[in-house]
Design an enzyme around this catalytic site. Structure first.
Site, PDB file in Angstrom:
ATOM      1  N   ARG A 162       0.381  13.968 -11.163  1.00  0.00           N
ATOM      2  CA  ARG A 162       0.284  14.684  -9.901  1.00  0.00           C
ATOM      3  C   ARG A 162       1.512  15.544  -9.623  1.00  0.00           C
ATOM      4  O   ARG A 162       1.411  16.642  -9.073  1.00  0.00           O
ATOM      5  CB  ARG A 162       0.100  13.656  -8.775  1.00  0.00           C
ATOM      6  CG  ARG A 162      -0.134  14.331  -7.464  1.00  0.00           C
ATOM      7  CD  ARG A 162      -0.756  13.418  -6.452  1.00  0.00           C
ATOM      8  NE  ARG A 162      -1.019  14.175  -5.252  1.00  0.00           N
ATOM      9  CZ  ARG A 162      -2.054  14.963  -5.071  1.00  0.00           C
ATOM     10  NH1 ARG A 162      -2.941  15.105  -6.022  1.00  0.00           N
ATOM     11  NH2 ARG A 162      -2.221  15.631  -3.952  1.00  0.00           N
ATOM     12  N   CYS A 222      -2.374   9.448 -10.099  1.00  0.00           N
ATOM     13  CA  CYS A 222      -3.114   8.243  -9.720  1.00  0.00           C
ATOM     14  C   CYS A 222      -4.222   8.579  -8.729  1.00  0.00           C
ATOM     15  O   CYS A 222      -3.981   9.268  -7.749  1.00  0.00           O
ATOM     16  CB  CYS A 222      -2.181   7.228  -9.067  1.00  0.00           C
ATOM     17  SG  CYS A 222      -1.024   6.477 -10.198  1.00  0.00           S
ATOM     18  N   ARG A 278      -5.870  13.141  -1.533  1.00  0.00           N
ATOM     19  CA  ARG A 278      -4.446  13.510  -1.490  1.00  0.00           C
ATOM     20  C   ARG A 278      -4.373  15.021  -1.632  1.00  0.00           C
ATOM     21  O   ARG A 278      -3.926  15.548  -2.629  1.00  0.00           O
ATOM     22  CB  ARG A 278      -3.684  12.841  -2.645  1.00  0.00           C
ATOM     23  CG  ARG A 278      -3.512  11.364  -2.451  1.00  0.00           C
ATOM     24  CD  ARG A 278      -3.028  10.653  -3.693  1.00  0.00           C
ATOM     25  NE  ARG A 278      -1.801  11.176  -4.246  1.00  0.00           N
ATOM     26  CZ  ARG A 278      -0.905  10.434  -4.881  1.00  0.00           C
ATOM     27  NH1 ARG A 278      -1.094   9.146  -5.012  1.00  0.00           N
ATOM     28  NH2 ARG A 278       0.167  10.956  -5.398  1.00  0.00           N
ATOM     29  N   PRO A 279      -4.872  15.765  -0.645  1.00  0.00           N
ATOM     30  CA  PRO A 279      -4.949  17.218  -0.793  1.00  0.00           C
ATOM     31  C   PRO A 279      -3.568  17.860  -0.797  1.00  0.00           C
ATOM     32  O   PRO A 279      -2.613  17.299  -0.268  1.00  0.00           O
ATOM     33  CB  PRO A 279      -5.739  17.652   0.442  1.00  0.00           C
ATOM     34  CG  PRO A 279      -5.513  16.572   1.444  1.00  0.00           C
ATOM     35  CD  PRO A 279      -5.334  15.300   0.671  1.00  0.00           C
ATOM     36  N   ILE A 280      -3.507  19.053  -1.413  1.00  0.00           N
ATOM     37  CA  ILE A 280      -2.226  19.765  -1.406  1.00  0.00           C
ATOM     38  C   ILE A 280      -2.274  20.922  -0.405  1.00  0.00           C
ATOM     39  O   ILE A 280      -1.584  21.919  -0.571  1.00  0.00           O
ATOM     40  CB  ILE A 280      -1.831  20.237  -2.824  1.00  0.00           C
ATOM     41  CG1 ILE A 280      -2.904  21.127  -3.441  1.00  0.00           C
ATOM     42  CG2 ILE A 280      -1.518  19.067  -3.726  1.00  0.00           C
ATOM     43  CD1 ILE A 280      -2.429  21.860  -4.692  1.00  0.00           C
ATOM     44  N   ASP A 281      -3.072  20.752   0.644  1.00  0.00           N
ATOM     45  CA  ASP A 281      -3.224  21.850   1.611  1.00  0.00           C
ATOM     46  C   ASP A 281      -1.916  22.184   2.323  1.00  0.00           C
ATOM     47  O   ASP A 281      -1.670  23.341   2.663  1.00  0.00           O
ATOM     48  CB  ASP A 281      -4.344  21.550   2.620  1.00  0.00           C
ATOM     49  CG  ASP A 281      -4.142  20.233   3.361  1.00  0.00           C
ATOM     50  OD1 ASP A 281      -3.350  19.406   2.884  1.00  0.00           O
ATOM     51  OD2 ASP A 281      -4.778  20.031   4.411  1.00  0.00           O
ATOM     52  N   GLN A 282      -1.046  21.185   2.555  1.00  0.00           N
ATOM     53  CA  GLN A 282       0.224  21.466   3.234  1.00  0.00           C
ATOM     54  C   GLN A 282       1.164  22.284   2.338  1.00  0.00           C
ATOM     55  O   GLN A 282       1.918  23.124   2.826  1.00  0.00           O
ATOM     56  CB  GLN A 282       0.909  20.165   3.669  1.00  0.00           C
ATOM     57  CG  GLN A 282       0.127  19.352   4.684  1.00  0.00           C
ATOM     58  CD  GLN A 282      -0.151  20.130   5.963  1.00  0.00           C
ATOM     59  OE1 GLN A 282       0.756  20.592   6.627  1.00  0.00           O
ATOM     60  NE2 GLN A 282      -1.421  20.303   6.292  1.00  0.00           N
ATOM     61  N   ASP A 339       4.101   2.667  -1.356  1.00  0.00           N
ATOM     62  CA  ASP A 339       4.203   2.314  -2.776  1.00  0.00           C
ATOM     63  C   ASP A 339       4.538   0.841  -3.002  1.00  0.00           C
ATOM     64  O   ASP A 339       4.462   0.354  -4.125  1.00  0.00           O
ATOM     65  CB  ASP A 339       5.282   3.167  -3.461  1.00  0.00           C
ATOM     66  CG  ASP A 339       4.772   4.545  -3.855  1.00  0.00           C
ATOM     67  OD1 ASP A 339       3.554   4.776  -3.771  1.00  0.00           O
ATOM     68  OD2 ASP A 339       5.587   5.395  -4.251  1.00  0.00           O
ATOM     69  N   ILE A 392      -0.755   5.293   5.333  1.00  0.00           N
ATOM     70  CA  ILE A 392      -0.479   6.512   4.555  1.00  0.00           C
ATOM     71  C   ILE A 392      -1.654   6.820   3.629  1.00  0.00           C
ATOM     72  O   ILE A 392      -2.178   7.929   3.623  1.00  0.00           O
ATOM     73  CB  ILE A 392       0.823   6.355   3.711  1.00  0.00           C
ATOM     74  CG1 ILE A 392       1.970   5.788   4.558  1.00  0.00           C
ATOM     75  CG2 ILE A 392       1.198   7.673   3.049  1.00  0.00           C
ATOM     76  CD1 ILE A 392       2.485   6.678   5.656  1.00  0.00           C
TER      77      ILE A 392
END
EC number: 2.5.1.7
Length: 419
Positions: free
Chosen positions: A94, A118, A123-127, A307, A329
């Protein structure tokens, strides 16, 4: 097809010392960040994990000279060339998304395969994309396998993150170091790894203020020079070993650790009843069962790390009553529950919360669905009666340096086999 598995015969006490590796979540951002330098960079204290090797090979795909020797990496960007980054490497981890911010910062354009890693639910990467667009990048997502980012020029911007994201905070920093004017990231992540990346960029000449707070200011500079830099210790690896030591440790001493970075876990382990001694750069742990039941809720740093909710879970079977673990989270981060049930655990999860009751664990065949689930299953295997066989161990090797050797040295009955 043959694959490697980890086998553990449970019930052996752990005693001895472990040197904690450099921080994975720093290393995977700092290695891409080296491509922003004009000249040579030397990194010390890298974890010896597969993610590091993958990122080094991505640098080599850009014609960067990179020499990885154990915990040390030397990089020379003199002959760097922009090139599309292949999907087969990028999709294996990732953190390859940090190549986007770094390449955008260096070349103002990049083509990169879509990131993997993983599977932890959405878990978008829009930000990240929001930040890149604010800096002036146009983004073409029409391909299913890759993303194209292009900017005529990068200009400083005021970016407010809709959610606290370590990845987005770091990626925007990487893209903004050469942008004209000032960039402000508000609602920024405060994690030690964000501070570490900022410190590395500053060692090369970047102008960054406020890393470690919710507002980071970056004044763009023309050029970053080479530097030498030591990566911080890995607080998640440290925390995972703390949990294993609390499960089976007669006396385990962890070296190369920043106690402040694992404070939320330390407090929770002390609530359980674990005997913990804290010194400047080391922590000593002794098992003190039976433990008291506790409730855990993951939060952004300095709260309890998402984690570590999986690695601590097996300890909660050793308590006198029910415990609750809520992950705010990544609410989908409970794939380990089904595997623990195979070992006889009394555990259920629903809508981001696991209910855990005292249980006797028995060895079983289990599957590591992700990196920290793997650490959870190792801890469970150390506690369990009989032999536990863990499949899909590639995830574990992505984040833990020589974990089988370390545990063997502590006295665990653990080995690998090809099946």
């Amino acid at each position: 097809m043959a694959q490697e598995v980890i086998k553990i015969r449970g019930g052996q006490a752990l005693k001895g010392e472990v040197e904690i590796s450099g921080a994975k979540n720093s290393a995977v951002a700092i290695i891409p960040a080296t491509l922003l330098a004009q000249g040579q960079v030397k990194l010390e204290g890298l974890p010896q994990i597969s993610d590091v090797e993958t990122l080094v090979s991505l640098l080599e795909d850009l014609n960067i000279e990179a020499r990885l020797n154990g915990k040390q990496l030397e990089v020379d960007t003199t002959q760097i060339e922009n090139a599309p980054l292949p999907n087969n490497k990028v999709e294996s981890l990732r953190a390859s998304y940090y190549m986007m911010g770094a390449m955008l910062g260096r070349f103002k354009k990049c083509v990169i395969g879509l990131p993997g890693g993983c599977p932890l639910g959405p878990r978008p990467i829009d930000q990240h994309i929001k930040g890149f667009k604010a800096l002036g990048a146009e983004i073409d997502e029409s391909s299913n396998t890759s993303m194209k980012l292009v900017a005529k020029e990068l200009r400083g911007a005021h970016i407010f993150l809709d959610m606290v994201s370590v990845g987005a905070t770091i990626n925007i920093m990487l893209a903004a170091v050469h942008a004209k004017g000032q960039t402000v990231i508000d609602n920024a992540a405060k994690e030690p790894e964000v501070v570490d990346v900022a410190n590395f960029l500053m060692s090369m000449g970047a102008d960054i203020r406020g890393a470690g707070t919710t507002s980071i200011k970056i004044n763009g500079v023309e050029e970053l020079k080479g530097s030498e830099y030591q990566i911080i210790p890995d607080r998640i690896e440290a925390g995972s070993y703390m949990c294993m030591a609390a499960a089976m440790g007669e006396e385990v001493i962890l070296h190369n650790i920043v106690p402040k970075h694992v404070e939320a876990l330390t407090v929770k382990l002390q609530e359980l009843g674990v005997d913990i001694e804290i010194e400047d750069e080391k922590i000593i742990i002794r098992k003190q069962t039976p433990y008291k039941n506790v409730d855990i809720k993951t939060l952004v740093y300095p709260g309890f790390a998402t984690d570590l909710q999986q690695p601590i879970t097996p300890l909660l079977f050793m308590t006198e009553g029910p415990s609750f673990v809520t992950d705010t989270i990544y609410p989908a981060r409970f794939k380990h529950v089904e595997e623990l049930q195979r070992m006889g655990a009394n555990i259920k999860s629903d809508e981001g919360t696991a209910v855990i009751k005292p249980s006797t664990l028995n060895g079983a065949e289990v599957y590591a669905s992700d990196l920290r689930a793997g650490a959870c299953l190792i801890t469970a295997g150390l506690i369990a009666e009989g032999v536990t066989t863990i499949f899909n161990v590639k995830h574990i090797y992505r984040g833990y340096t020589n974990i089988v050797e370390h545990l063997k040295a502590l006295g665990a009955d653990i080995w690998t086999e090809t099946v």
